[in-house]
Write a protein that holds these residues in place. Structure first.
Motif, PDB file in Angstrom:
ATOM      1  N   UNK A 120     -20.119   1.628  17.973  1.00  0.00           N
ATOM      2  CA  UNK A 120     -21.584   1.784  17.918  1.00  0.00           C
ATOM      3  C   UNK A 120     -22.300   0.590  17.278  1.00  0.00           C
ATOM      4  N   UNK A 121     -21.652  -0.564  17.235  1.00  0.00           N
ATOM      5  CA  UNK A 121     -22.298  -1.760  16.700  1.00  0.00           C
ATOM      6  C   UNK A 121     -22.693  -2.689  17.845  1.00  0.00           C
ATOM      7  N   UNK A 122     -23.583  -3.612  17.541  1.00  0.00           N
ATOM      8  CA  UNK A 122     -24.038  -4.592  18.527  1.00  0.00           C
ATOM      9  C   UNK A 122     -23.320  -5.911  18.248  1.00  0.00           C
ATOM     10  N   UNK A 123     -22.491  -6.333  19.202  1.00  0.00           N
ATOM     11  CA  UNK A 123     -21.624  -7.499  19.019  1.00  0.00           C
ATOM     12  C   UNK A 123     -22.090  -8.639  19.913  1.00  0.00           C
ATOM     13  N   UNK A 124     -22.098  -9.833  19.354  1.00  0.00           N
ATOM     14  CA  UNK A 124     -22.385 -11.054  20.108  1.00  0.00           C
ATOM     15  C   UNK A 124     -21.145 -11.926  20.109  1.00  0.00           C
ATOM     16  N   UNK A 125     -20.641 -12.242  21.291  1.00  0.00           N
ATOM     17  CA  UNK A 125     -19.514 -13.157  21.455  1.00  0.00           C
ATOM     18  C   UNK A 125     -20.033 -14.493  21.958  1.00  0.00           C
ATOM     19  N   UNK A 126     -19.652 -15.569  21.288  1.00  0.00           N
ATOM     20  CA  UNK A 126     -20.076 -16.912  21.672  1.00  0.00           C
ATOM     21  C   UNK A 126     -18.943 -17.623  22.397  1.00  0.00           C
ATOM     22  N   UNK A 127     -19.207 -18.083  23.612  1.00  0.00           N
ATOM     23  CA  UNK A 127     -18.199 -18.806  24.379  1.00  0.00           C
ATOM     24  C   UNK A 127     -17.669 -17.980  25.539  1.00  0.00           C
ATOM     25  N   UNK A 128     -17.131 -18.679  26.553  1.00  0.00           N
ATOM     26  CA  UNK A 128     -16.624 -17.998  27.743  1.00  0.00           C
ATOM     27  C   UNK A 128     -15.318 -18.614  28.226  1.00  0.00           C
ATOM     28  N   UNK A 129     -14.572 -19.223  27.307  1.00  0.00           N
ATOM     29  CA  UNK A 129     -13.306 -19.848  27.672  1.00  0.00           C
ATOM     30  C   UNK A 129     -12.142 -18.872  27.661  1.00  0.00           C
ATOM     31  N   UNK A 130     -10.936 -19.420  27.776  1.00  0.00           N
ATOM     32  CA  UNK A 130      -9.742 -18.585  27.840  1.00  0.00           C
ATOM     33  C   UNK A 130      -9.514 -17.763  26.594  1.00  0.00           C
ATOM     34  N   UNK A 131      -9.850 -18.309  25.431  1.00  0.00           N
ATOM     35  CA  UNK A 131      -9.657 -17.566  24.186  1.00  0.00           C
ATOM     36  C   UNK A 131     -10.511 -16.308  24.170  1.00  0.00           C
ATOM     37  N   UNK A 132     -11.728 -16.407  24.700  1.00  0.00           N
ATOM     38  CA  UNK A 132     -12.631 -15.255  24.745  1.00  0.00           C
ATOM     39  C   UNK A 132     -12.161 -14.240  25.774  1.00  0.00           C
ATOM     40  N   UNK A 133     -11.766 -14.710  26.946  1.00  0.00           N
ATOM     41  CA  UNK A 133     -11.326 -13.809  28.000  1.00  0.00           C
ATOM     42  C   UNK A 133     -10.217 -12.875  27.510  1.00  0.00           C
ATOM     43  N   UNK A 134      -9.315 -13.397  26.698  1.00  0.00           N
ATOM     44  CA  UNK A 134      -8.176 -12.613  26.247  1.00  0.00           C
ATOM     45  C   UNK A 134      -8.499 -11.513  25.254  1.00  0.00           C
ATOM     46  N   UNK A 135      -9.703 -11.536  24.661  1.00  0.00           N
ATOM     47  CA  UNK A 135     -10.031 -10.539  23.634  1.00  0.00           C
ATOM     48  C   UNK A 135     -11.096  -9.549  24.088  1.00  0.00           C
TER      49      UNK A 135
END
Length: 272
Positions: A120-135
């Motif tokens: 129920x939290x609002x999350x901001x992810x920065x980036x769109x590379x392979x490291x981000x895709x995996x999480x």
């Protein structure tokens, strides 16, 4: 002794050999683990050579996670969705299975080590590379109220949204609003740079996490601190957590993560 390795280019910076050596001692497993730098242009050929030499498993780091995805014979379900592999297991019959453990490492660090709530939290992810895709999949499964993914290039963020429709893509220039947790998944910290996001996103209540790590606070964490953020962490716990998941995948034993995080943090401090 059973042989394992981390493969990448470059590889000299990797803490994985230290981590898995500590895991092996902790769990009394008989194995060796080393870092091996592979040429950029002959990943498959060199990896087959290592398998023939008797290695039983590999961690895969930059820039080969996509190559590893294409290389393996089979994929775990989470690796299929992430379309990236950071762990390879060699079976007795020679077949190779690819897995991704980055997401588990991140979630365990956020929820178990830091005790940060994601539901129920609002999350901001920065980036769109392979490291981000995996999480992304584990973050989505944590049931946040929203998950926004921002990238310098909107098209790359939208590509990830095609695979993960639960996320909201946008460019850095479009960012606004209020978030409970900001995760820096860009590589900017490796060069001491900052992702170009507005200062208005940082306030004393926001939690800031950098998937990179160093002995000193990363540029992103220093910047967030200067703007009043108080709940901050780098990605050392994620690194150790994903390694523990890989170790268990290979050996069937779950090592304790916190003592290894503490040991590595002390070593990094001494090194500076």
């Amino acid at each position: 002794m059973d042989r394992y390795a981390v493969i990448g280019h470059p590889i000299t910076h990797s803490l994985s050999p230290q981590i898995h050596t500590l895991f092996a001692a902790q769990t009394t497993q008989s194995l060796t683990y080393e870092g091996i730098e592979l040429p950029l242009t002959s990943f498959e050929t060199r990896l087959w050579q290592l398998i023939k030499e008797g290695y039983l498993g590999f961690n895969v780091t930059m820039p080969f996670k996509g190559d590893a995805f294409d290389f393996v014979d089979e994929l775990t379900e989470r690796a299929k969705r992430a379309r990236a592999v950071n762990t390879i297991k060699i079976l007795a019959d020679g077949r190779t299975i690819g897995d991704t453990t980055d997401g588990v490492g991140l979630l365990n660090d956020l929820q178990q080590h830091l005790k940060w709530t994601l539901e129920d939290t609002h999350i901001l992810m920065l980036g769109a590379g392979g490291a981000v895709r995996g999480v992304l999949e584990p973050l989505i499964e944590a049931n946040p109220a929203s998950l926004t993914l921002a990238n310098r290039t909107l098209e790359k963020a939208e590509e990830l949204a095609d695979d993960f429709p639960e996320i909201t893509p946008c460019s850095f220039a479009e960012l606004s609003g209020r978030f409970d947790l900001i995760i820096n998944g860009t590589s900017a910290s490796l060069s001491g740079m900052l992702p170009p996001i507005p200062e208005s996103l940082i306030n004393p209540g926001v939690k800031c996490y950098d998937m990179m790590y160093s002995a000193e606070p990363t540029a992103f964490l220093k910047w967030a601190t200067s703007l009043g953020a108080v709940d901050l962490s780098d990605g050392l716990g994620m690194l150790v957590g994903q390694a523990a998941e890989s170790f268990n995948y290979w050996r069937g034993v779950s090592p304790e993560v916190q003592p290894v995080i503490d040991e590595l943090r002390q070593r990094l401090t001494i090194a500076t």
